[in-house]
Design an enzyme around this catalytic site. Structure first.
Site, PDB file in Angstrom:
ATOM      1  N   LYS A   1       4.217  17.397  -5.292  1.00 10.15           N
ATOM      2  CA  LYS A   1       4.281  18.127  -4.256  1.00 10.15           C
ATOM      3  C   LYS A   1       3.471  17.487  -3.145  1.00 10.15           C
ATOM      4  O   LYS A   1       3.805  17.834  -1.955  1.00 10.15           O
ATOM      5  CB  LYS A   1       3.024  19.483  -4.816  1.00 10.15           C
ATOM      6  CG  LYS A   1       3.740  20.446  -5.673  1.00 10.15           C
ATOM      7  CD  LYS A   1       2.559  21.471  -6.170  1.00 10.15           C
ATOM      8  CE  LYS A   1       3.230  22.361  -7.312  1.00 10.15           C
ATOM      9  NZ  LYS A   1       2.149  23.089  -7.982  1.00 10.15           N
TER      10      LYS A   1
ATOM     11  N   GLN B   1      -3.914  24.601  -9.224  1.00  9.33           N
ATOM     12  CA  GLN B   1      -2.731  24.468 -10.119  1.00  9.33           C
ATOM     13  C   GLN B   1      -3.276  24.886 -11.652  1.00  9.33           C
ATOM     14  O   GLN B   1      -4.389  24.927 -12.042  1.00  9.33           O
ATOM     15  CB  GLN B   1      -2.626  22.836 -10.194  1.00  9.33           C
ATOM     16  CG  GLN B   1      -1.780  22.190 -11.252  1.00  9.33           C
ATOM     17  CD  GLN B   1      -0.393  22.382 -10.803  1.00  9.33           C
ATOM     18  OE1 GLN B   1      -0.083  22.652  -9.684  1.00  9.33           O
ATOM     19  NE2 GLN B   1       0.583  22.716 -11.851  1.00  9.33           N
TER      20      GLN B   1
ATOM     21  N   ASP C   1       1.246  30.374  -3.749  1.00 10.85           N
ATOM     22  CA  ASP C   1       1.968  30.326  -5.065  1.00 10.85           C
ATOM     23  C   ASP C   1       2.376  31.744  -5.294  1.00 10.85           C
ATOM     24  O   ASP C   1       3.275  32.048  -6.026  1.00 10.85           O
ATOM     25  CB  ASP C   1       0.947  30.283  -6.176  1.00 10.85           C
ATOM     26  CG  ASP C   1       1.100  28.883  -6.768  1.00 10.85           C
ATOM     27  OD1 ASP C   1       2.059  28.232  -6.899  1.00 10.85           O
ATOM     28  OD2 ASP C   1      -0.098  28.316  -7.151  1.00 10.85           O
TER      29      ASP C   1
HETATM   30  N1  GUN Z   1       1.679  25.481 -13.053  1.00 12.47           N
HETATM   31  C1  GUN Z   1       3.016  25.227 -13.501  1.00 12.47           C
HETATM   32  N2  GUN Z   1       3.628  25.974 -12.549  1.00 12.47           N
HETATM   33  C2  GUN Z   1       2.940  26.025 -11.555  1.00 12.47           C
HETATM   34  C3  GUN Z   1       2.813  26.652 -10.154  1.00 12.47           C
HETATM   35  O1  GUN Z   1       4.110  27.068  -9.756  1.00 12.47           O
HETATM   36  N3  GUN Z   1       1.803  26.795  -9.415  1.00 12.47           N
HETATM   37  C4  GUN Z   1       0.777  26.543  -9.846  1.00 12.47           C
HETATM   38  N4  GUN Z   1      -0.683  26.764  -9.195  1.00 12.47           N
HETATM   39  N5  GUN Z   1       0.451  26.108 -11.065  1.00 12.47           N
HETATM   40  C5  GUN Z   1       1.294  25.940 -12.036  1.00 12.47           C
END
Ligand code: GUN
Length: 263
Positions: free
Chosen positions: A45, A89, A112
């Site tokens: 990211k 996350q 998200d």
């Molecule tokens: N953990 C696994 N996939 C994701 C996601 O798309 N967003 C977040 N915040 N955590 C994750």
């Protein structure tokens, strides 16, 4: 187009859009784990942000942080004028309730798309939908089978495909093998998100024009593996790695731009 080619092309477009914005969009990523999968995702990211010209700040917090302290950080991020959006996350340490945290993120900044009041779609199903559309895959009236009923993927994917007028079936750990075989055999679109290496294999029959979207990621000594055995006899199968993970990361920035542009 492969997922990689599609993501590359769409990133060029987003980069161009960002370069024309008066103010660079800004995202914060809150990480409260040392999870290998999360580290890889977060690294990806941050790399995407740099490529797209987006400001990104990683806020790493100690694993023993209390829920109350984490809620304070979220409250600050909800109310600052610096970040257009932020994510927390997942997974979170066990002293913290993930649902409470998801609900604490303001829907106005929830890139998200986890909050029930968020106007944005969750990143993984959104990324998958955009890819299916870019490939010109018909969804309306088609049989879509989703394996797995998680809150992050299975359930929102079912909602989204239903909205696109697919005939949606959600299968899960309590579905018998016999029923699973019957649904898979008739499926036009299969989304598998159960976290079991190579679960979809040649025990099942497939329509030759079927599309298999592989959301699974498991790791062993030999590397990363999806929920589907590579090279199933279908029309399109997204690889792991280099598949859905890239689509999820892309959708995060699609969501960020939506927020930044609607201010
Ligand atoms: N953990 C696994 N996939 C994701 C996601 O798309 N967003 C977040 N915040 N955590 C994750």
């Amino acid at each position: 187009m492969t997922v990689k080619e599609y993501v590359k092309q769409r990133k060029e477009e987003i980069k161009e859009l960002v370069s024309k914005m008066e103010r660079k969009p800004s995202i914060a990523i809150v990480q409260v784990n040392e999870d290998a999968g999360s580290n890889a995702y977060v690294k990806g990211k941050l790399k995407d942000a740099a490529e797209l010209g987006v400001e990104a700040e990683l806020i790493k917090l100690p694993l023993d942080i209390s829920q109350e302290e984490l809620l304070k950080v979220i409250d600050q991020l909800n109310n600052d004028d610096i970040h257009d959006g932020f994510i927390v996350q997942m997974p979170l340490p066990k002293q913290i309730n993930e649902e409470t945290i998801k609900l604490a993120v303001s829907p106005k900044k929830d890139v998200d798309g986890f909050h029930p009041l968020s106007s944005l779609l969750p990143c993984t199903p959104k990324g998958i939908l955009n890819y299916l559309k870019s490939e010109g895959i018909q969804i309306l009236g088609k049989n879509a089978v989703i394996l797995g009923r998680s809150n992050i993927v299975g359930k929102p994917m079912a909602r989204i495909l239903l909205k696109e007028s697919a005939n949606v079936t959600v299968l899960h750990s309590k579905t018998t093998f016999e029923d699973m075989s019957r649904y898979i055999e008739n499926a036009d679109i299969i989304v598998v998100a159960i976290g079991k290496q190579h679960f979809l294999d040649n025990r099942f029959k497939y329509k030759k024009d079927a599309v298999v979207i592989d959301v699974g990621i498991s790791r062993d000594e030999t590397g990363l593996h999806g929920d589907a055995l590579p090279e199933l006899p279908v029309r399109i199968q997204t690889p792991v790695p280099g598949g859905v993970g890239l689509l999820t990361r892309l959708a995060l920035y699609e969501n960020l731009l939506e927020i930044a542009n609607n201010k």
